[in-house]
Write a protein that holds these residues in place. Structure first.
Motif, PDB file in Angstrom:
ATOM      1  N   GLN A 182      83.054  34.784 -21.356  1.00 46.15           N
ATOM      2  CA  GLN A 182      81.304  36.245 -21.083  1.00 46.15           C
ATOM      3  C   GLN A 182      81.373  36.290 -20.250  1.00 46.15           C
ATOM      4  OE1 GLN A 182      80.683  37.949 -23.915  1.00 46.15           O
ATOM      5  NE2 GLN A 182      81.686  36.793 -25.329  1.00 46.15           N
ATOM      6  N   ILE A 183      81.293  37.457 -19.289  1.00 47.13           N
ATOM      7  CA  ILE A 183      81.188  37.469 -17.638  1.00 47.13           C
ATOM      8  C   ILE A 183      80.374  38.691 -17.777  1.00 47.13           C
ATOM      9  CG2 ILE A 183      82.410  37.916 -15.609  1.00 47.13           C
ATOM     10  CD1 ILE A 183      85.231  37.364 -17.023  1.00 47.13           C
ATOM     11  N   GLN A 184      79.315  37.841 -16.972  1.00 47.11           N
ATOM     12  CA  GLN A 184      78.191  38.588 -16.041  1.00 47.11           C
ATOM     13  C   GLN A 184      78.434  39.668 -15.199  1.00 47.11           C
ATOM     14  OE1 GLN A 184      75.125  39.858 -17.663  1.00 47.11           O
ATOM     15  NE2 GLN A 184      76.295  38.513 -19.998  1.00 47.11           N
ATOM     16  N   SER A 185      78.476  40.531 -15.075  1.00 43.94           N
ATOM     17  CA  SER A 185      79.690  41.232 -13.735  1.00 43.94           C
ATOM     18  C   SER A 185      78.473  41.398 -12.619  1.00 43.94           C
ATOM     19  CB  SER A 185      79.395  43.177 -14.237  1.00 43.94           C
ATOM     20  OG  SER A 185      77.834  43.726 -14.111  1.00 43.94           O
ATOM     21  N   TRP A 208      88.360  38.936 -22.651  1.00 41.72           N
ATOM     22  CA  TRP A 208      87.347  39.263 -22.360  1.00 41.72           C
ATOM     23  C   TRP A 208      86.151  39.850 -21.965  1.00 41.72           C
ATOM     24  CZ3 TRP A 208      92.291  37.925 -20.344  1.00 41.72           C
ATOM     25  CH2 TRP A 208      92.697  37.626 -19.230  1.00 41.72           C
ATOM     26  N   ASN A 209      84.784  39.835 -22.200  1.00 46.29           N
ATOM     27  CA  ASN A 209      83.861  40.925 -22.823  1.00 46.29           C
ATOM     28  C   ASN A 209      83.219  40.695 -20.935  1.00 46.29           C
ATOM     29  OD1 ASN A 209      84.560  41.762 -24.562  1.00 46.29           O
ATOM     30  ND2 ASN A 209      83.372  39.625 -25.696  1.00 46.29           N
ATOM     31  N   ILE A 210      83.161  41.959 -20.204  1.00 41.77           N
ATOM     32  CA  ILE A 210      81.970  42.316 -19.277  1.00 41.77           C
ATOM     33  C   ILE A 210      81.170  43.008 -19.341  1.00 41.77           C
ATOM     34  CG2 ILE A 210      82.500  42.384 -16.339  1.00 41.77           C
ATOM     35  CD1 ILE A 210      85.469  42.529 -16.784  1.00 41.77           C
ATOM     36  N   THR A 211      79.528  42.048 -18.998  1.00 45.30           N
ATOM     37  CA  THR A 211      78.486  42.972 -19.710  1.00 45.30           C
ATOM     38  C   THR A 211      77.743  43.260 -17.967  1.00 45.30           C
ATOM     39  OG1 THR A 211      78.565  41.875 -21.545  1.00 45.30           O
ATOM     40  CG2 THR A 211      76.545  42.940 -20.534  1.00 45.30           C
ATOM     41  N   GLY A 212      77.050  44.169 -17.572  1.00 44.08           N
ATOM     42  CA  GLY A 212      76.176  44.992 -16.559  1.00 44.08           C
ATOM     43  C   GLY A 212      74.925  44.764 -17.204  1.00 44.08           C
ATOM     44  N   ASN A 260      76.980  49.992 -20.322  1.00 42.28           N
ATOM     45  CA  ASN A 260      77.217  48.926 -19.319  1.00 42.28           C
ATOM     46  C   ASN A 260      77.511  47.565 -19.923  1.00 42.28           C
ATOM     47  OD1 ASN A 260      75.597  47.758 -21.237  1.00 42.28           O
ATOM     48  ND2 ASN A 260      74.877  46.700 -21.302  1.00 42.28           N
ATOM     49  N   PHE A 261      79.307  47.646 -20.583  1.00 41.97           N
ATOM     50  CA  PHE A 261      79.996  46.626 -21.069  1.00 41.97           C
ATOM     51  C   PHE A 261      81.543  47.403 -21.738  1.00 41.97           C
ATOM     52  CE2 PHE A 261      81.995  45.618 -24.993  1.00 41.97           C
ATOM     53  CZ  PHE A 261      81.462  43.921 -25.302  1.00 41.97           C
ATOM     54  N   ILE A 262      82.672  46.356 -20.973  1.00 41.78           N
ATOM     55  CA  ILE A 262      83.555  47.028 -21.023  1.00 41.78           C
ATOM     56  C   ILE A 262      84.810  45.528 -21.866  1.00 41.78           C
ATOM     57  CG2 ILE A 262      84.235  46.282 -18.981  1.00 41.78           C
ATOM     58  CD1 ILE A 262      86.325  48.972 -18.426  1.00 41.78           C
TER      59      ILE A 262
END
Length: 437
Positions: A182-185, A208-212, A260-262
């Motif tokens: 889990q990655i916080q952008s 990978w889950n990238i969240t803003g 805000n998610f990819i």
């Protein structure tokens, strides 16, 4: 021209010293990419152009060495073909004026034996650019030993000509290189497969889950994909797959999310090998826009669209920096143009603020409350006017009633007199006697 290039190089070098995260290197087939040993070199863009002043420079160098003139066989063949065709075209045109017809170059193909036709220049440039790009990635992307020199003549000896080479790169401090997570952008960063660029793991897929932040979008750029043909990488936005690349990446791909998610995943086929001899994947992610600001004390967010945000204070409160009740901030990059500010009570500022603040606040507050006073006066005038109109109506109605009553009584008196006179006549009252004189 050379002096100008030297000046540009100096300016770029100066910029690189001030900001060690970006760089640009260019030259006639030779470039050097420089990063600190503790930073990862990331190739962002490669440009290779044929037919520039680099060929003239190459020719001059060979002439100085006594190697004679260096003529590109492809250019010579193409030039001979054009010259021959145009010559035949002119001869045919001069002898065919009487027919009022000028043949095209295609019609002349059967008249003369054509020279070997070269391939399209655009195809050559495109193919060469891909080869150069892949060679630069193989040599320098993921480099961690400081300077990375690249020479087209050494890396691609089959090239018959030299062109202008430009490489834009970044020296990345932190690269996320774990298999999934889990990655916080935040403001953005780089992500690679474990072992990049030396190898990647076999028989193991990564997710990978990238969240803003709220209101932001995510942009993902594939910079390097070097996998086996059967292995792939996918970029998903919601339930939709926006990009899927297998094997070697042919061109840089960019995907922008709608929210805000990819999600990014690698699909690795089953293999008995734990380590596969390819570079793996490397990508860049970054956020677009600013996240929704946090709530403020004694106020609220009245408008937010990712690019602008408007704050409004509650009644009796203002922003201390401007002494206004409304404040608008703009998103610049990924941060707001001004820091978060809470509203503060006007009474508190009038009691504990400085003289300048008190004077400005008194002036501003008087102007802010003036419209309320005007509205209050207008309301009073309206109420008084309505009351007067009501009183006048009541007075008018009273006068009308009195007049009606008086008229009614007067009419009844006259009716009674008429009735009495009629009765006297009917009863034979004696006529009054007339006296004689």
């Amino acid at each position: 021209m050379k002096e100008l290039l030297v000046l540009v190089c100096l300016l770029i070098s100066t910029h690189a010293k001030q900001n060690d995260l970006t760089g640009l290197s260019f030259g006639c087939g030779n470039v050097t990419l420089s990063c600190s040993p503790d930073m990862l070199l990331v190739v962002e863009r490669v440009s290779y152009i044929h037919g520039t002043e680099c060929e003239e420079e190459e020719k001059e160098k060979k002439e100085e060495k006594g190697e004679g003139k260096d003529v590109n066989q492809l250019d010579l063949t193409y030039k001979n073909y054009i010259d021959a065709a145009q010559s035949v075209h002119r001869e045919y045109r001069d002898t065919s004026k009487q027919y009022n017809h000028v043949p095209t170059l295609e019609e002349l193909h059967g008249l003369h034996e054509p020279v070997h036709e070269p391939p399209l220049i655009s195809e050559l440039v495109s193919e060469d650019s891909v080869d150069v790009w892949d060679a630069v990635l193989s040599k320098c992307s993921g480099y961690e030993k400081g300077n990375c020199p690249f020479n087209i003549g050494t890396q691609l000896p089959h090239f018959s000509s030299r062109g202008r080479l430009e490489v834009q790169y970044t020296c990345a401090e932190d690269v996320y290189s774990y298999c999934g997570g889990q990655i916080q952008s935040g403001s953005g960063g780089y992500l690679s497969s474990p072992g990049y660029p030396k190898y990647y793991l076999g028989g193991r897929s990564c997710l990978w889950n990238i969240t803003g932040g709220e209101g932001q979008r995510i942009e993902v750029t594939l910079l390097d994909t070097s996998l086996r043909t059967e292995d792939c990488i996918e970029i998903q936005v919601g339930r939709r797959t926006e990009a899927r690349e297998c094997g070697r990446l042919a061109e840089i791909k960019r995907v922008i999310s709608t929210g805000n998610f990819i999600q990014i995943r690698t699909i690795i086929s089953e293999s008995s090998q734990q380590i596969l001899s390819r570079r793996g994947i490397l990508l860049r992610y970054k956020t677009i826009g600013c996240s929704a600001p946090a709530p403020i004390a004694d106020g609220r967010i009245s408008m937010f669209n990712g690019s602008f945000a408007e704050f409004t204070c509650d009644q009796g409160h203002v922003f201390k920096s401007s002494l206004a009740t409304v404040k608008t901030v703009q998103c610049r990059g990924n941060v707001w143009s001004e820091s978060l500010e809470h509203c503060i009570s006007i009474d508190f500022l009038l009691q504990y603020g400085g003289e300048d603040v008190k004077n400005a606040l008194t002036f501003t507050h008087s102007h802010l409350t003036q419209p309320d006073i005007e509205r209050s006066g207008e309301w009073k005038v309206e109420v008084v006017g309505t009351t007067l109109v009501g009183v006048l109506l009541l007075v008018s109605l009273s006068i009308g009633v009195l007049l009606y009553c008086k008229y009614s009584e007067s009419g009844s008196y006259h009716l009674q007199d008429d009735q009495l006179s009629l009765k006297e006549v009917e009863s034979g009252f004696p006529e009054p006697k007339h006296e004689r004189y």
